[in-house]
Enzyme design. Structure first.
Site, short mmCIF file in Angstrom:
data_model
loop_
_atom_site.label_atom_id
_atom_site.label_comp_id
_atom_site.label_asym_id
_atom_site.label_seq_id
_atom_site.Cartn_x
_atom_site.Cartn_y
_atom_site.Cartn_z
N ASP A 11 0.87 -1.18 0.00
CA ASP A 11 0.00 0.00 0.00
C ASP A 11 0.90 1.22 0.00
O ASP A 11 1.70 1.41 0.92
CB ASP A 11 -0.89 0.03 1.24
N ASP A 130 -13.68 -3.96 -2.01
CA ASP A 130 -13.54 -3.71 -0.57
C ASP A 130 -14.92 -3.87 0.05
O ASP A 130 -15.82 -3.07 -0.21
CB ASP A 130 -13.01 -2.30 -0.31
#
Length: 251
Positions: A11, A130
């Site tokens: 990330d 997500d």
């Protein structure tokens, strides 16, 4: 038996690898190129490189960083974050990415999945979902987990397959960063609904968690960040443990 894949996730924001809990409280972990090189040498099967603030900041993914990373690794590299058009996909693939991950843009423009799959091949198109439990179902969230779309995750997963996606990157927002294990119910629900590979993401805290998600769901790959970034689990040892549990892995 299909080989199970181990995928570290990087990330990235502001050119640095970060990690948080439930998508917040981000901490600096290190330089993405150095970390990618390390995982390549460790025997990771693939890498996923997500620019986690590109969409919310309304800017492009850092192409130069992708180029430098791709020059250092020799395993498949998936890149996501801030990719909003076919031209963006083309730039990323030309920069060295092997696959493109679409999330918010796919929900806004589902035709991007179809056109991308037709132009570059389904194997290049990963749709990131997500998901967070809302009452008795899971909803799809966007903008780094900050916005509930109200869309049912299973319904959306089926749609992206119909549009031509080659893989789903499924992150449980409830489990993300908690290190308490993958959301087995969510992963199995999505796997049962689609016929393409699913990557489990969110919640991995140990080797046992990865063994469990492979044993109890039909996911094709397990993604993790914290346990690898902080040296809690080494990929060679993890693969030995998976093999001991009867799973086919690349060594």
């Amino acid at each position: 038996m299909l080989t199970k894949r181990i995928i570290p996730c990087l990330d990235v924001t502001d050119g640095r690898v970060v990690k948080g809990v439930n998508f917040v409280g981000l901490k600096d972990v290190g330089d993405p190129v150095d970390i990618a090189r390390f995982y390549n040498d460790q025997g990771a099967d693939e890498l996923i490189f997500l620019d986690i603030t590109a969409t919310s900041d309304e800017r492009e993914t850092m192409i130069e960083l992708v180029e430098r990373t791709a020059a250092e690794v020799f395993i498949p590299l998936t890149v996501g974050g801030g990719i909003r058009s076919i031209e963006d996909m083309k730039k990323m693939l030309q920069a060295g990415a092997d696959k493109i991950s679409l999330n918010s843009a796919a929900l806004k423009q589902p035709e991007l999945i179809k056109i991308g799959a037709e132009k570059f091949g389904s194997q290049c198109i990963v749709v990131a979902i997500d998901a967070k439990r809302v009452e008795d179902s899971w909803h799809v969230f966007v903008k780094g987990g900050r916005e509930d779309t109200g869309i049912d995750a299973i319904t959306w997963a089926k749609k992206v397959v119909a549009l031509g996606a080659g893989e789903i990157l499924l992150t449980s927002m409830d489990a993300d960063g908690t290190k308490e294990g993958y959301d087995l119910a969510l992963n199995q629900a999505i796997c049962s609904a689609v016929n393409i590979p699913v990557i489990a993401s969110g919640g991995c805290g140990s080797t046992a968690d990865i063994v469990e998600v492979f044993q109890k769901t039909k996911v094709s790959a397990a993604l993790a960040a914290s346990i690898f970034h902080y040296g809690e689990v080494a990929i060679p040892a993890l693969k030995e443990e998976l093999a001991r549990n009867g799973m086919e892995v690349r060594r």
